[in-house]
Design a protein around this motif. Structure first.
Motif, short mmCIF file in Angstrom:
data_model
loop_
_atom_site.label_atom_id
_atom_site.label_comp_id
_atom_site.label_asym_id
_atom_site.label_seq_id
_atom_site.Cartn_x
_atom_site.Cartn_y
_atom_site.Cartn_z
N ALA A 1 -61.60 36.11 18.24
CA ALA A 1 -60.76 37.18 18.80
C ALA A 1 -61.27 37.63 20.18
O ALA A 1 -60.48 37.83 21.11
CB ALA A 1 -60.73 38.36 17.84
N ASN B 1 -64.79 44.90 22.50
CA ASN B 1 -63.55 44.89 23.29
C ASN B 1 -63.68 45.82 24.49
O ASN B 1 -63.21 45.49 25.59
CB ASN B 1 -62.35 45.35 22.45
N THR C 1 -56.07 48.11 18.61
CA THR C 1 -56.74 47.41 17.52
C THR C 1 -56.14 47.96 16.23
O THR C 1 -56.35 49.12 15.88
CB THR C 1 -58.26 47.61 17.62
N VAL D 1 -56.41 47.45 12.99
CA VAL D 1 -57.39 47.97 12.03
C VAL D 1 -58.74 47.72 12.70
O VAL D 1 -59.00 46.61 13.17
CB VAL D 1 -57.35 47.23 10.68
N SER E 1 -63.08 47.88 13.09
CA SER E 1 -64.17 47.29 12.34
C SER E 1 -64.94 48.35 11.54
O SER E 1 -65.59 48.04 10.56
CB SER E 1 -65.10 46.61 13.34
N ASP F 1 -54.96 43.68 18.92
CA ASP F 1 -56.10 43.01 18.31
C ASP F 1 -55.88 43.03 16.80
O ASP F 1 -55.95 44.10 16.17
CB ASP F 1 -57.40 43.75 18.68
N LYS G 1 -61.74 36.14 8.78
CA LYS G 1 -61.73 37.40 8.02
C LYS G 1 -60.71 37.33 6.89
O LYS G 1 -60.90 36.58 5.96
CB LYS G 1 -61.53 38.56 8.98
#
Ligand SMILES: Cc1ncc(COP(=O)(O)O)c(C=O)c1O
Length: 380
Positions: A86, A114, A156, A158, A160, A185, A208
């Motif tokens: 990613a 990011n 993003t 979801v 991290s 993302d 993932k």
């Protein structure tokens, strides 16, 4: 037998037996035997007929993978480029971004690497307003984007460090009304929540929730935007003509991993994305209700948040890193230590994360809750 039991059984039976308890799909999930076999078979074919001949033969499988990702992203006409992950996808995109003035709007909970990538490409950051749990505050964000429009919005879906699911479809609608490109993302969202919002760009990673191999990812870009990108490595005059997508994908690659990822995408589509999503949301809710009463920890997400990621904040100074290490060493339970650098603008302390995939049972989660109590006492 309920539908979720049969999906859990199918997911489990498709994989090698697990050593211990794997609650770490948000880091790296377990590949199926078919995905492992497809990648191995491609490597074997490379040895038999030559790497470049094998790559040509794999083209239809890779095209199926591209189409599968485009479908999951709700971007059926997108051009899809394989990447090494990613972050590499974001790097390729930003390296070719067409704007002269580089500004981006994102959330305070943006993934730390990011943020670093946006900075490295010279983008000025504008943070969008959120609710207390880090979810975008839609009306306030609409006002902010209208008042001070960035070159694009980076979302993003979801993150991290939390299982909070951002309202991707609503943000996509807002961005389209305001004429702002939306880049999503989907590293943690793909396979876990609905990503078919029809963003301008969606990128993700293989290992993932889709449970593909490591070292491969994907970048989907709407054709009109793709045409406006200027890849950093532009083809010299003497090189054969190539499309922007081909220029972005140029370079040495682990084709076997791309084949494995394509097979994993196919398996996900065959299982039924809705059914997988429902199962993962169910596991998130079971996890949070089981963990709500574990002394010394606070469950960060709402019980019904529709994701399988649950994070725990320590209330009594138990070190999440030490707890993770104890769980792995003493009980073979794999969890994640979430350090502050994952979301440096939102997190103030590290957390412990669990991210069970479809085959996890309620009994597994009960074992984890019991082990967490033991771990907390042991590391005190
Ligand atoms: C939200 C998010 N974005 C991006 C990434 C980076 O993915 P990759 O390691 O494939 O570059 C991750 C990895 O954990 C992530 O959680």
């Amino acid at each position: 037998m309920t539908d979720s039991d049969s999906l859990a059984d199918r997911w489990r039976e498709a994989r090698p037996p697990v050593a211990g308890l794997h609650l770490d799909s948000a880091a790296c999930s377990r590949q199926s035997l078919s995905v492992i076999a497809a990648a191995a078979q491609h490597a074997r074919y490379e040895a038999e007929v030559g790497g470049y001949v094998a790559a040509e033969a794999a083209a239809p499988a890779l095209d199926a993978g591209r189409a599968g990702f485009a479908a999951l992203a709700g971007m059926p006409d997108a051009e899809v480029v394989f990447t090494t992950g990613a972050l590499n996808a974001l790097d390729l995109l930003l390296g070719g971004w067409p704007a002269e003035h580089k500004t981006v709007a994102c959330l305070p909970g943006e993934y730390g690497p990011n943020l670093a990538m946006l900075l490295a490409h010279g983008f000025d950051r504008q943070l969008l307003p959120t609710l207390d749990d880090g979810r975008v505050a839609l009306d306030d964000a609409a006002l902010a984007l209208q008042t001070d429009p960035p070159d694009f919005v980076h979302l993003t879906a979801v993150a991290s460090h939390t299982g909070v699911v951002q309202p991707v479809a609503m943000i996509a609608r807002l961005c389209s009304e305001l004429g702002l490109p939306l880049v999503v993302d989907a590293a943690q969202a793909l396979g876990q929540v609905d990503c078919a919002a029809g963003a301008d760009v969606t990128y993700s990673t293989s290992r993932k929730w889709i449970a593909g191999p490591r070292g491969v990812g994907v970048l989907a870009v709407r054709p009109d935007l793709m045409e406006r990108l200027s890849p950093r490595l532009a083809p010299p005059d003497w090189a054969p003509q190539s499309t922007v997508a081909q220029q972005l994908e140029f370079g040495e690659a682990n084709i076997a991993a791309r084949v494995g990822f394509s097979v994993a995408l196919g398996e996900h589509l065959a299982l039924g994305p809705d059914a997988v999503r429902a199962r993962l949301a169910e596991l998130g809710s079971i996890s949070r209700s089981l963990l709500a009463d574990v002394p010394g920890w606070a469950v960060v997400e709402e019980a019904e948040e529709p994701s399988a990621i649950t994070t725990l904040a320590s209330l009594d100074d138990a070190d999440p890193q030490a707890v993770r290490a104890w769980l792995l060493a003493e009980r073979r339970i794999l969890t994640t230590y979430v350090g502050v650098p994952r979301a440096p603008l939102e997190l103030s302390a590290p957390r412990l994360r669990i991210s069970p995939h479809a085959d996890t049972t309620t009994a597994d989660l009960e074992s984890f809750a019991e082990a967490l109590i033991a771990a907390t006492a042991a590391v005190a």
